[in-house]
Design a protein around this motif. Structure first.
Motif, PDB file in Angstrom:
ATOM      1  N   ILE A 217      51.348  88.766  94.859  1.00 13.95           N
ATOM      2  CA  ILE A 217      52.715  88.509  94.400  1.00 13.95           C
ATOM      3  C   ILE A 217      52.777  88.181  92.919  1.00 13.95           C
ATOM      4  CG2 ILE A 217      53.530  87.785  96.675  1.00 13.95           C
ATOM      5  CD1 ILE A 217      53.149  84.918  95.886  1.00 13.95           C
ATOM      6  N   ASN A 218      51.640  87.948  92.279  1.00 12.56           N
ATOM      7  CA  ASN A 218      51.636  87.667  90.839  1.00 12.56           C
ATOM      8  C   ASN A 218      50.814  88.710  90.085  1.00 12.56           C
ATOM      9  OD1 ASN A 218      49.100  86.883  91.766  1.00 12.56           O
ATOM     10  ND2 ASN A 218      48.901  85.248  90.249  1.00 12.56           N
ATOM     11  N   LYS A 219      50.869  89.950  90.575  1.00 12.84           N
ATOM     12  CA  LYS A 219      50.029  90.994  90.001  1.00 12.84           C
ATOM     13  C   LYS A 219      50.412  91.280  88.552  1.00 12.84           C
ATOM     14  CE  LYS A 219      48.126  95.544  91.062  1.00 12.84           C
ATOM     15  NZ  LYS A 219      48.166  96.692  91.991  1.00 12.84           N
ATOM     16  N   ALA A 220      49.410  91.253  87.682  1.00 13.99           N
ATOM     17  CA  ALA A 220      49.631  91.523  86.256  1.00 13.99           C
ATOM     18  C   ALA A 220      49.509  93.026  85.988  1.00 13.99           C
ATOM     19  CB  ALA A 220      48.601  90.754  85.424  1.00 13.99           C
ATOM     20  N   PRO A 221      50.097  93.502  84.896  1.00 13.58           N
ATOM     21  CA  PRO A 221      49.924  94.910  84.532  1.00 13.58           C
ATOM     22  C   PRO A 221      48.460  95.216  84.234  1.00 13.58           C
ATOM     23  CG  PRO A 221      51.645  93.858  83.199  1.00 13.58           C
ATOM     24  CD  PRO A 221      50.929  92.773  83.925  1.00 13.58           C
ATOM     25  N   THR A 222      48.145  96.481  84.123  1.00  8.94           N
ATOM     26  CA  THR A 222      46.800  96.918  83.759  1.00  8.94           C
ATOM     27  C   THR A 222      46.868  97.708  82.460  1.00  8.94           C
ATOM     28  OG1 THR A 222      46.904  99.054  84.904  1.00  8.94           O
ATOM     29  CG2 THR A 222      46.282  97.125  86.219  1.00  8.94           C
ATOM     30  N   ILE A 253      45.150  90.486  74.906  1.00 11.10           N
ATOM     31  CA  ILE A 253      45.837  89.222  75.220  1.00 11.10           C
ATOM     32  C   ILE A 253      46.072  89.114  76.723  1.00 11.10           C
ATOM     33  CG2 ILE A 253      47.955  87.895  74.858  1.00 11.10           C
ATOM     34  CD1 ILE A 253      48.173  89.249  72.108  1.00 11.10           C
ATOM     35  N   LEU A 254      46.449  90.236  77.347  1.00 13.10           N
ATOM     36  CA  LEU A 254      46.688  90.265  78.796  1.00 13.10           C
ATOM     37  C   LEU A 254      45.441  89.842  79.564  1.00 13.10           C
ATOM     38  CD1 LEU A 254      48.300  91.175  81.366  1.00 13.10           C
ATOM     39  CD2 LEU A 254      47.415  93.470  80.941  1.00 13.10           C
ATOM     40  N   ARG A 255      44.298  90.417  79.220  1.00 10.43           N
ATOM     41  CA  ARG A 255      43.054  90.094  79.924  1.00 10.43           C
ATOM     42  C   ARG A 255      42.674  88.633  79.742  1.00 10.43           C
ATOM     43  NH1 ARG A 255      39.883  95.658  78.080  1.00 10.43           N
ATOM     44  NH2 ARG A 255      40.770  97.008  79.722  1.00 10.43           N
ATOM     45  N   ARG A 256      43.012  88.064  78.614  1.00  9.96           N
ATOM     46  CA  ARG A 256      42.670  86.675  78.344  1.00  9.96           C
ATOM     47  C   ARG A 256      43.501  85.732  79.211  1.00  9.96           C
ATOM     48  NH1 ARG A 256      44.092  85.838  72.731  1.00  9.96           N
ATOM     49  NH2 ARG A 256      42.536  87.452  72.357  1.00  9.96           N
ATOM     50  N   HIS A 257      44.717  86.162  79.579  1.00  9.74           N
ATOM     51  CA  HIS A 257      45.627  85.299  80.329  1.00  9.74           C
ATOM     52  C   HIS A 257      45.866  85.794  81.760  1.00  9.74           C
ATOM     53  CE1 HIS A 257      46.596  84.283  76.106  1.00  9.74           C
ATOM     54  NE2 HIS A 257      46.887  83.100  76.599  1.00  9.74           N
ATOM     55  N   LYS A 258      45.090  86.755  82.207  1.00  7.11           N
ATOM     56  CA  LYS A 258      45.300  87.299  83.544  1.00  7.11           C
ATOM     57  C   LYS A 258      45.094  86.205  84.597  1.00  7.11           C
ATOM     58  CE  LYS A 258      44.124  91.389  86.287  1.00  7.11           C
ATOM     59  NZ  LYS A 258      43.278  92.594  86.349  1.00  7.11           N
ATOM     60  N   PRO A 259      46.071  85.972  85.472  1.00  9.25           N
ATOM     61  CA  PRO A 259      45.961  84.866  86.435  1.00  9.25           C
ATOM     62  C   PRO A 259      45.073  85.208  87.618  1.00  9.25           C
ATOM     63  CG  PRO A 259      48.001  86.066  86.793  1.00  9.25           C
ATOM     64  CD  PRO A 259      47.344  86.713  85.592  1.00  9.25           C
ATOM     65  N   GLU A 260      44.618  84.162  88.296  1.00  7.78           N
ATOM     66  CA  GLU A 260      43.926  84.349  89.561  1.00  7.78           C
ATOM     67  C   GLU A 260      44.927  84.919  90.570  1.00  7.78           C
ATOM     68  OE1 GLU A 260      40.707  83.862  90.587  1.00  7.78           O
ATOM     69  OE2 GLU A 260      40.267  83.599  88.450  1.00  7.78           O
ATOM     70  N   PRO A 261      44.508  85.853  91.424  1.00 13.29           N
ATOM     71  CA  PRO A 261      45.466  86.471  92.354  1.00 13.29           C
ATOM     72  C   PRO A 261      46.046  85.480  93.345  1.00 13.29           C
ATOM     73  CG  PRO A 261      43.209  87.104  92.884  1.00 13.29           C
ATOM     74  CD  PRO A 261      43.147  86.388  91.575  1.00 13.29           C
TER      75      PRO A 261
END
Length: 328
Positions: A217-222, A253-261
């Protein structure tokens, strides 16, 4: 009437029937390959795998279709690894297994009930490959077709199976409540309607990482997403980034802040007071319900002799009544 030497127009080609392969089928194929290596101690080939899949899940594809399907699932037919690489396990799997064992120990120390869940399938044609027979007593006839396929979902632990949590349904019968193969929606429906109402106290629910268990439910872009999608996600999550940043910069920046699933099912169970523990990948041996499936199918095969469809379903249900889990 056509003249004697007149050439008739060619017949239109017969359209090929499209093969439907869903997530449940792909999971069954992965399990079958694992069975070859871990249980049979045998290297699966396309020929042997195709034969088994036709028998077990009613696979209708060709050998070439199976090869392309395996490639799409991440399998490659290539030179075997040497002994040194086989002995080296992926570090992230090692860490996952250690964390899993620590969580199980913590749940046991708190006397929290453990419940394992899983899915399998069974065909109405299931019976023994061999039987006692003679010229006057033909015994059991092996069906030439796989028959109807029923999907089974259940959960259980040291106290036995969760009461009233058994689900058996045919994915082809549109009249049923569950009229599709096992997917995110059907699994969620089973958890809400049959599992949670029958858990009498806060419980530790253990499951594998099948795709339909793991809707995030908190999937980040790739990095494959467009630049504006990545920028919008960063903005919505209050993560600052340069106004004129390139896509490569945004991805960094995205990879640095990518949340735990955060998984939908885990959240639902947590909101009802339960805890979820995920099995480490490639460790189906840690799920005792996997061993129960084989016992159930053996019981069904013994008594599945010229019975009706309703009697078959009753036979499957009755085969679950006598089990208790031990050493879990």
């Amino acid at each position: 009437m056509h003249k004697k030497n007149e050439t008739l127009p060619p017949l239109p080609p017969i359209p090929k029937k499209r093969i439907q392969i869903d997530d449940f089928d792909k999971c069954a194929i992965r399990h079958k390959i694992h069975e070859f290596y871990a249980v049979r101690k045998q290297v699966p080939t396309l020929k042997t795998l195709l034969t088994e899949l036709k028998k077990d899940i009613g696979f209708t594809g060709s050998r070439e279709y199976l090869r392309l399907l395996l490639h799409s699932m991440g399998f490659k037919y290539k030179k075997c690894r040497n002994q040194r690489s086989i002995l080296k396990e992926r570090s992230d799997i090692v860490v996952w297994r250690e964390s899993y064992l620590d969580e199980i120990k913590e749940a046991r120390d708190k006397n929290m009930p453990l419940v394992y869940l899983d899915e399998t399938y069974i065909h109405t044609s299931l019976n023994h490959a061999k039987c006692w027979q003679s010229e006057n007593e033909p015994g059991v006839s092996k069906s030439v077709s796989t028959g109807k396929r029923y999907i089974i979902v259940h959960a259980g632990g040291p106290s036995g199976f969760v009461p009233n949590a058994l689900l058996i349904y045919n994915d082809k019968e549109k009249k049923a409540d569950y009229h599709d193969s096992m997917n995110r929606n059907n699994f969620k429906k089973w958890v809400l309607q049959k599992l949670i109402p029958n858990l009498s106290e806060p419980t530790c629910v253990i499951m594998d990482n099948a795709r339909y268990h793991s809707f995030q439910i908190n999937k980040a872009p790739t990095s494959n997403d467009r630049k504006h999608i990545i920028a919008e996600w960063l903005r919505l999550n209050n993560i600052s980034f340069p106004q004129n940043a390139s896509k490569d910069k945004l991805v960094t920046i995205l990879r640095r802040h990518k949340p735990e699933p955060v998984y939908e099912i885990d959240t639902i169970l947590s909101n009802h007071g339960h805890k979820v523990i995920r099995l480490p990948p490639y460790h189906c041996d840690l799920n005792p319900i996997e061993m129960i499936w084989g016992i159930v199918k053996a019981k069904v095969a013994t008594k599945n002799v010229s019975i009706t469809n309703d009697a078959f379903l009753k036979l499957v249900e009755d085969s679950f009544q006598v089990f208790t889990f031990t050493n879990v």
